[in-house]
Scaffold this motif. Sequence first.
Motif, PDB file in Angstrom:
ATOM      1  N   GLY A  90       0.799  -1.039   0.016  1.00 48.22           N
ATOM      2  CA  GLY A  90      -0.034   0.078   0.007  1.00 48.22           C
ATOM      3  C   GLY A  90       0.801   1.301   0.035  1.00 48.22           C
ATOM      4  O   GLY A  90       1.990   1.363  -0.233  1.00 48.22           O
ATOM      5  N   ILE A  91       0.173   2.538  -0.006  1.00 47.95           N
ATOM      6  CA  ILE A  91       0.706   3.925   0.044  1.00 47.95           C
ATOM      7  C   ILE A  91       0.980   4.019   1.804  1.00 47.95           C
ATOM      8  O   ILE A  91      -0.063   4.184   2.071  1.00 47.95           O
ATOM      9  CB  ILE A  91       0.053   4.966  -0.520  1.00 47.95           C
ATOM     10  N   LEU A  92       2.104   4.008   1.985  1.00 49.53           N
ATOM     11  CA  LEU A  92       2.543   4.466   3.499  1.00 49.53           C
ATOM     12  C   LEU A  92       2.534   5.702   3.701  1.00 49.53           C
ATOM     13  O   LEU A  92       3.273   6.595   3.075  1.00 49.53           O
ATOM     14  CB  LEU A  92       3.654   3.574   3.910  1.00 49.53           C
ATOM     15  N   ILE A  93       1.752   6.358   4.765  1.00 53.10           N
ATOM     16  CA  ILE A  93       1.637   7.533   5.373  1.00 53.10           C
ATOM     17  C   ILE A  93       2.426   7.518   6.633  1.00 53.10           C
ATOM     18  O   ILE A  93       1.798   7.094   7.576  1.00 53.10           O
ATOM     19  CB  ILE A  93       0.560   8.198   5.340  1.00 53.10           C
ATOM     20  N   THR A  94       3.703   7.894   6.829  1.00 55.63           N
ATOM     21  CA  THR A  94       4.362   7.685   8.017  1.00 55.63           C
ATOM     22  C   THR A  94       3.808   8.682   9.125  1.00 55.63           C
ATOM     23  O   THR A  94       4.140   8.455  10.453  1.00 55.63           O
ATOM     24  CB  THR A  94       5.894   7.697   8.016  1.00 55.63           C
ATOM     25  N   ILE A 109       5.371   6.693   1.056  1.00 58.21           N
ATOM     26  CA  ILE A 109       6.203   5.700   0.401  1.00 58.21           C
ATOM     27  C   ILE A 109       5.142   4.742  -0.394  1.00 58.21           C
ATOM     28  O   ILE A 109       4.295   3.997   0.352  1.00 58.21           O
ATOM     29  CB  ILE A 109       6.980   4.649   1.534  1.00 58.21           C
ATOM     30  N   ASN A 110       5.488   4.542  -1.603  1.00 58.39           N
ATOM     31  CA  ASN A 110       4.671   3.624  -2.586  1.00 58.39           C
ATOM     32  C   ASN A 110       5.176   2.909  -3.431  1.00 58.39           C
ATOM     33  O   ASN A 110       5.966   3.473  -4.322  1.00 58.39           O
ATOM     34  CB  ASN A 110       3.468   4.820  -3.055  1.00 58.39           C
ATOM     35  N   VAL A 115      10.681  -0.332   8.152  1.00 64.91           N
ATOM     36  CA  VAL A 115       9.827   0.331   6.933  1.00 64.91           C
ATOM     37  C   VAL A 115      10.467   0.606   5.980  1.00 64.91           C
ATOM     38  O   VAL A 115      11.584   0.897   6.090  1.00 64.91           O
ATOM     39  CB  VAL A 115       9.519   1.746   7.885  1.00 64.91           C
ATOM     40  N   GLN A 116      10.171   0.145   4.869  1.00 61.26           N
ATOM     41  CA  GLN A 116      10.778   0.148   3.544  1.00 61.26           C
ATOM     42  C   GLN A 116       9.862   0.278   2.292  1.00 61.26           C
ATOM     43  O   GLN A 116       8.807   0.011   2.112  1.00 61.26           O
ATOM     44  CB  GLN A 116      11.703  -1.096   3.497  1.00 61.26           C
ATOM     45  N   ALA A 143      -1.858  -5.000   1.554  1.00 56.61           N
ATOM     46  CA  ALA A 143      -2.341  -3.735   1.547  1.00 56.61           C
ATOM     47  C   ALA A 143      -2.489  -3.097   0.197  1.00 56.61           C
ATOM     48  O   ALA A 143      -2.369  -1.722  -0.167  1.00 56.61           O
ATOM     49  CB  ALA A 143      -1.639  -2.796   2.442  1.00 56.61           C
ATOM     50  N   SER A 144      -2.205  -3.860  -0.901  1.00 55.33           N
ATOM     51  CA  SER A 144      -2.423  -3.150  -2.327  1.00 55.33           C
ATOM     52  C   SER A 144      -3.640  -2.383  -2.439  1.00 55.33           C
ATOM     53  O   SER A 144      -4.606  -2.964  -2.040  1.00 55.33           O
ATOM     54  CB  SER A 144      -2.482  -4.189  -3.479  1.00 55.33           C
ATOM     55  N   GLY A 145      -3.715  -1.160  -2.994  1.00 49.24           N
ATOM     56  CA  GLY A 145      -5.010  -0.324  -3.130  1.00 49.24           C
ATOM     57  C   GLY A 145      -5.413   0.326  -1.800  1.00 49.24           C
ATOM     58  O   GLY A 145      -6.420   0.513  -1.719  1.00 49.24           O
ATOM     59  N   CYS A 146      -4.703  -0.001  -0.854  1.00 47.64           N
ATOM     60  CA  CYS A 146      -5.116   0.825   0.343  1.00 47.64           C
ATOM     61  C   CYS A 146      -3.948   1.671   0.970  1.00 47.64           C
ATOM     62  O   CYS A 146      -2.821   2.019   0.284  1.00 47.64           O
ATOM     63  CB  CYS A 146      -4.700  -0.247   1.483  1.00 47.64           C
TER      64      CYS A 146
END
Length: 455
Positions: free
Chosen positions: A26-30, A38-39, A53-54, A71-74
């Motif tokens: 997924g797209i990570l919002i830290t 991160i995507n 976290v990578q 978490a694809s698409g999330c």
Amino acid sequence: MTHLDITARSLGDSSHDEPDIIIEGGILITMVDGEDPINPARVCVKKNRIVDVQVMDEAFSSPANAEVIDASGCIIMPGLINSHCHTPMTLFRGSADDLPLREWLYDKIFPMESEHLRPETVYWGSLLGCLEMIASGTTSLMDGYFFEDDTVQAVHRAGLRAHLAQGVIDFPAPGVPDPGENLIKATEFIEKWVGFSDLISPGMFCHSPATCSEKTLRGAMEISRGFSLPLQIHLSETSDEVDEIIKKTGQRPVHYLNKLDILDEGLVAAHAIHLTRDEIELLAERGVRIVHVPESNMKLSSGAAKIAEMVSLGMKVGLGTDGCASNNDLDLFQEMDTAAKLGKVSTGDPVNMEAGTVLKMATSWGGAVLGIEQEVGTIEKGKKADIIVIDLQSPHLVPLYNPFSSLVYSANGADVRDVIVDGQILLRDRIFQTLDPEEIMEKVRALTSTFGLNT
Ligand SMILES: [Zn+2]
């Protein structure tokens, strides 16, 4: 600049830490200041902590025993933090709407609480609140109410992280019929639960400077300081309350609390609406933690707190829902949307309270309000694994240009798909893992059906 830039980096070598849970794709919002999304990302969890976290690396091989959450698409992000709520008030949801605050509080809420609160109702009402919070992505909460022992039991059963405070008021209260014993009861509550769980800390919650005496306020802060615990309070919620304090003490509420020597970083003040510039500056100078409660403030027509002014002075303001009798839900996604829009309409400035700031209020700044910002509020290696996954496969989340905007202005609690607290999965593909929703809803329906509150 696009928020979807792939940030090529890895925050750690995972070879020594075989993860138990891997969230990937997924797209990570830290929510770490200055970091872009991160995507696609991969977040690894071992026991109760984030160990890596990578950027998602196709060559990565998952350990055989790890639970992999695709978490694809999330969107993957830190769990939300509800910095001000009264969880068991789910019991009174929809029972006292469209009323002025004074009438709402004195003619409806206080009598209903006095008649219907007991350990059993508080326990099941708290569980219902926990269900609702888990279902809408809240992983930590700051609560204050009566019969708080039973809220502790419910929150513990749910697996949420919380600061839970026994209510203190100078009237006969549920569970504390003699107000002369309110601080004794609250102290016993703290002594009972301190050290009980790594996820739960106990505390005290003074209802307000108008409903607690000088002696009670001073005493509550002294005891809280003795335990190194925060003290919660409702502050300057209405102009009537401010007038009452001025009449009683000759001072505005913030100056009055300053005179009582309780104005410091140990104080967590919810609402903070009717403040002069001078009061806001004093709160900032003393490091008082503020919680913005916009939906409750709008519903009771209390006013709009000057949050942008506070933020400009460096204050980290949290976000709360208040109780369900004045909101009427515990969905922090809706609260974020409202916080942003109230900030704009109350100042006439559409730039005010932009999405990134509001998201901080519900995550990293909320962690600061609860005093646990070193452990939660951002997705970083070493932090506690409090993580949520938001499903983007709904019409209202398409297209996705800016994840921050989509989360604040388009998403709602029902878009939350997975919830992890302290490395434990509480919601997986929207199925509760620690609580039985049917049992809880049925129990609350049965208990409240005897209240006689139907109109
Ligand atoms: Zn409140």
